[in-house]
Scaffold this motif. Sequence first.
Motif, PDB file in Angstrom:
ATOM      1  N   THR A  75     -13.477  17.024   0.181  1.00  0.00           N
ATOM      2  CA  THR A  75     -13.958  16.244   1.328  1.00  0.00           C
ATOM      3  C   THR A  75     -15.395  15.799   1.106  1.00  0.00           C
ATOM      4  O   THR A  75     -15.736  14.625   1.321  1.00  0.00           O
ATOM      5  CB  THR A  75     -13.866  17.077   2.622  1.00  0.00           C
ATOM      6  N   VAL A 102     -15.537  13.092  -1.710  1.00  0.00           N
ATOM      7  CA  VAL A 102     -15.033  11.778  -1.300  1.00  0.00           C
ATOM      8  C   VAL A 102     -15.983  11.148  -0.280  1.00  0.00           C
ATOM      9  O   VAL A 102     -16.253   9.946  -0.324  1.00  0.00           O
ATOM     10  CB  VAL A 102     -13.601  11.885  -0.724  1.00  0.00           C
ATOM     11  N   THR A 103     -16.507  11.954   0.618  1.00  0.00           N
ATOM     12  CA  THR A 103     -17.388  11.447   1.675  1.00  0.00           C
ATOM     13  C   THR A 103     -18.744  11.014   1.132  1.00  0.00           C
ATOM     14  O   THR A 103     -19.289  10.001   1.542  1.00  0.00           O
ATOM     15  CB  THR A 103     -17.572  12.526   2.765  1.00  0.00           C
ATOM     16  N   PRO A 155     -19.802  10.279  -2.429  1.00  0.00           N
ATOM     17  CA  PRO A 155     -19.301  10.204  -3.812  1.00  0.00           C
ATOM     18  C   PRO A 155     -20.390  10.211  -4.884  1.00  0.00           C
ATOM     19  O   PRO A 155     -20.525   9.301  -5.670  1.00  0.00           O
ATOM     20  CB  PRO A 155     -18.500   8.909  -3.823  1.00  0.00           C
ATOM     21  N   VAL A 190      -6.432  13.205   0.392  1.00  0.00           N
ATOM     22  CA  VAL A 190      -7.390  12.141   0.078  1.00  0.00           C
ATOM     23  C   VAL A 190      -7.294  11.027   1.120  1.00  0.00           C
ATOM     24  O   VAL A 190      -8.317  10.496   1.575  1.00  0.00           O
ATOM     25  CB  VAL A 190      -7.170  11.602  -1.353  1.00  0.00           C
ATOM     26  N   ALA A 191      -6.088  10.690   1.533  1.00  0.00           N
ATOM     27  CA  ALA A 191      -5.917   9.665   2.566  1.00  0.00           C
ATOM     28  C   ALA A 191      -6.561  10.103   3.878  1.00  0.00           C
ATOM     29  O   ALA A 191      -7.239   9.308   4.546  1.00  0.00           O
ATOM     30  CB  ALA A 191      -4.435   9.355   2.768  1.00  0.00           C
ATOM     31  N   ILE A 202      -9.041  12.204   4.336  1.00  0.00           N
ATOM     32  CA  ILE A 202     -10.498  12.146   4.171  1.00  0.00           C
ATOM     33  C   ILE A 202     -10.980  10.702   4.282  1.00  0.00           C
ATOM     34  O   ILE A 202     -11.984  10.413   4.946  1.00  0.00           O
ATOM     35  CB  ILE A 202     -10.921  12.769   2.820  1.00  0.00           C
ATOM     36  N   THR A 203     -10.256   9.793   3.684  1.00  0.00           N
ATOM     37  CA  THR A 203     -10.625   8.381   3.722  1.00  0.00           C
ATOM     38  C   THR A 203     -10.536   7.824   5.139  1.00  0.00           C
ATOM     39  O   THR A 203     -11.426   7.095   5.594  1.00  0.00           O
ATOM     40  CB  THR A 203      -9.721   7.580   2.766  1.00  0.00           C
ATOM     41  N   VAL A 204      -9.483   8.176   5.853  1.00  0.00           N
ATOM     42  CA  VAL A 204      -9.304   7.684   7.223  1.00  0.00           C
ATOM     43  C   VAL A 204     -10.403   8.222   8.138  1.00  0.00           C
ATOM     44  O   VAL A 204     -10.987   7.465   8.916  1.00  0.00           O
ATOM     45  CB  VAL A 204      -7.902   8.030   7.764  1.00  0.00           C
ATOM     46  N   ASN A 242     -13.344   9.181   7.356  1.00  0.00           N
ATOM     47  CA  ASN A 242     -14.589   8.500   6.995  1.00  0.00           C
ATOM     48  C   ASN A 242     -14.643   7.107   7.612  1.00  0.00           C
ATOM     49  O   ASN A 242     -15.701   6.669   8.077  1.00  0.00           O
ATOM     50  CB  ASN A 242     -14.745   8.434   5.473  1.00  0.00           C
ATOM     51  N   SER A 243     -13.525   6.414   7.641  1.00  0.00           N
ATOM     52  CA  SER A 243     -13.485   5.094   8.279  1.00  0.00           C
ATOM     53  C   SER A 243     -13.782   5.200   9.771  1.00  0.00           C
ATOM     54  O   SER A 243     -14.588   4.430  10.312  1.00  0.00           O
ATOM     55  CB  SER A 243     -12.111   4.446   8.068  1.00  0.00           C
TER      56      SER A 243
END
Length: 159
Positions: free
Chosen positions: A93, A96-97, A99, A134-135, A137-139, A141-142
Amino acid sequence: MTARTTRLDAGVRTALRAAGAAAREGLGDPGLAELVQIRASQLNHCAFCLDMHLALAREDGAVTEAQLGLLNAWEEAGDDVFDARERAALELTEAVTVPTGGASRPKSGGGFVPDEVYERAAAHFDAARLAHLVALITVVNSWNRLMVARRIPPGGTAW
């Protein structure tokens, strides 16, 4: 600081909610999903999402109060607070957050998730669950960036 009045497009909101729901379902661990979303929200200074996910974690009871209280210092917390799987997810996390090697790790250059971080996570999650992690974490973050950019306060109206 006041909330900005820019409304979030219904299509964007629907798409992000659907992506988040799919990622949480595919991960299959509601407690871990909340820990990940809270940690990303801490790193992004998103008070709205922190407030929401802390409430959800407490409501669901899938996360302990010790975990919530020590999440910001998870690396220093004992193995009795966060197990190896949770630690791998939290490390991913952060990577990815932020990088650059993670929030508390030296910059690795290039702005990529370090291979060793990804490999540690892959040791605890099969390919499908890792993709969902990963998805997720990405969501989150969005969502964090949308709420921070619009200065939506905790408990505020985000739509």
